[in-house]
Motif scaffolding. Structure first.
Motif, mmCIF file in Angstrom:
data_model
loop_
_atom_site.group_PDB
_atom_site.id
_atom_site.type_symbol
_atom_site.label_atom_id
_atom_site.label_comp_id
_atom_site.label_asym_id
_atom_site.label_seq_id
_atom_site.Cartn_x
_atom_site.Cartn_y
_atom_site.Cartn_z
ATOM 1 N N TYR A 43 -55.883 0.930 -23.032
ATOM 2 C CA TYR A 43 -56.367 0.855 -21.657
ATOM 3 C C TYR A 43 -56.559 2.251 -21.079
ATOM 4 C CZ TYR A 43 -54.880 -4.017 -21.876
ATOM 5 O OH TYR A 43 -54.722 -5.327 -22.227
ATOM 6 N N GLN A 44 -57.784 2.562 -20.720
ATOM 7 C CA GLN A 44 -58.067 3.799 -20.010
ATOM 8 C C GLN A 44 -59.155 3.500 -19.007
ATOM 9 O OE1 GLN A 44 -58.217 7.576 -21.959
ATOM 10 N NE2 GLN A 44 -56.984 6.871 -23.681
ATOM 11 N N PRO A 45 -59.057 3.910 -17.782
ATOM 12 C CA PRO A 45 -57.999 4.749 -17.225
ATOM 13 C C PRO A 45 -56.768 3.934 -16.830
ATOM 14 C CG PRO A 45 -59.614 4.277 -15.530
ATOM 15 C CD PRO A 45 -60.118 3.644 -16.805
ATOM 16 N N LEU A 56 -54.956 8.767 -10.887
ATOM 17 C CA LEU A 56 -55.790 8.152 -11.909
ATOM 18 C C LEU A 56 -55.689 8.999 -13.172
ATOM 19 C CD1 LEU A 56 -57.819 5.831 -12.410
ATOM 20 C CD2 LEU A 56 -59.621 7.489 -11.890
ATOM 21 N N ILE A 57 -55.229 8.380 -14.250
ATOM 22 C CA ILE A 57 -55.112 9.056 -15.542
ATOM 23 C C ILE A 57 -56.299 8.589 -16.381
ATOM 24 C CG2 ILE A 57 -53.648 9.485 -17.554
ATOM 25 C CD1 ILE A 57 -52.312 10.335 -14.928
ATOM 26 N N SER A 58 -57.339 9.415 -16.437
ATOM 27 C CA SER A 58 -58.555 8.975 -17.106
ATOM 28 C C SER A 58 -58.544 9.260 -18.602
ATOM 29 C CB SER A 58 -59.783 9.600 -16.459
ATOM 30 O OG SER A 58 -59.679 10.996 -16.473
ATOM 31 N N GLN A 59 -57.703 10.176 -19.047
ATOM 32 C CA GLN A 59 -57.593 10.438 -20.478
ATOM 33 C C GLN A 59 -56.142 10.724 -20.812
ATOM 34 O OE1 GLN A 59 -60.222 13.555 -21.670
ATOM 35 N NE2 GLN A 59 -62.033 12.304 -21.423
ATOM 36 N N PHE A 73 -49.824 12.917 -21.379
ATOM 37 C CA PHE A 73 -50.845 13.149 -20.374
ATOM 38 C C PHE A 73 -51.235 14.626 -20.419
ATOM 39 C CE2 PHE A 73 -48.886 9.572 -17.585
ATOM 40 C CZ PHE A 73 -49.451 8.621 -18.399
ATOM 41 N N GLN A 96 -60.137 -4.686 -16.687
ATOM 42 C CA GLN A 96 -59.926 -3.964 -17.939
ATOM 43 C C GLN A 96 -59.407 -4.861 -19.062
ATOM 44 O OE1 GLN A 96 -57.831 -0.606 -15.637
ATOM 45 N NE2 GLN A 96 -58.333 0.312 -17.616
#
Length: 174
Positions: A43-45, A56-59, A73, A96
């Motif tokens: 699952y991203q983000p 928001l952790i996009s990668q 992270f 998602q």
């Protein structure tokens, strides 16, 4: 899966919780609520909620260990920074999730549905579901709370999303 949050237009699902640092390089141990636990890594983000702030952790990168998922992270480079995120929650949006297979349901989609037995007795609405060692349990709430094993073709006759109704084989006096 777990209960959602109504803080955004799209429902959110709590998918994991950070439970501490892993090693000295900034990796973090997670308690995954996905099934299987490794699904979390796909699952991203992610939306991280910690001490009232959302990020928001996009990668990110991650791997499975014998003790569960470990995440890295980009901005977390040492053990102290990782440990500072202990207790942080990781959320995803409902969109998602992959489409469930026939006869399978995401618990979040069942929340709020009406529950009736075969005789038409109204048991209220689904508050939430929880896992036990034997089986999942549906919690229906009206004038009182009912705990109904969520076993299809045994206690759950049908799930009708169009009508928003779950029909169960459950005595109204239980």
């Amino acid at each position: 899966m777990t209960r959602g949050s109504e803080t955004s237009p799209e429902r959110r699902i709590l998918i994991a919780r950070m439970v501490g640092a892993f090693g000295i390089s900034g990796e973090m141990k997670c308690q995954s609520f996905s099934n299987p636990p490794a699904q979390l890594l796909k699952y991203q983000p992610l939306i991280m909620v910690h001490e009232g702030r959302e990020t928001l952790i996009s990668q990110f990168s991650g791997r499975m260990t014998a003790k569960g998922p470990v995440l890295r992270f980009p901005d977390i480079q040492d053990r102290d920074a990782a440990q500072a995120l202990n207790g942080a929650e990781l959320w995803i949006t409902r969109s998602q999730l992959p489409k469930p297979k026939p006869g399978e349901y995401y618990w979040i989609d069942l929340e709020g549905m009406r529950v009736r037995n075969r005789e038409g007795a109204d048991f209220g609405t689904v508050s939430h579901l929880f896992e036990t060692p034997a089986n999942p349990v549906l919690v229906a709430v009206a004038e009182r709370e009912r705990l109904i094993p969520f076993l299809l073709d045994r206690f759950v006759d049908s799930v009708d999303f169009e009508q928003g109704l779950i029909t169960v084989d459950w005595d109204a006096d239980f």
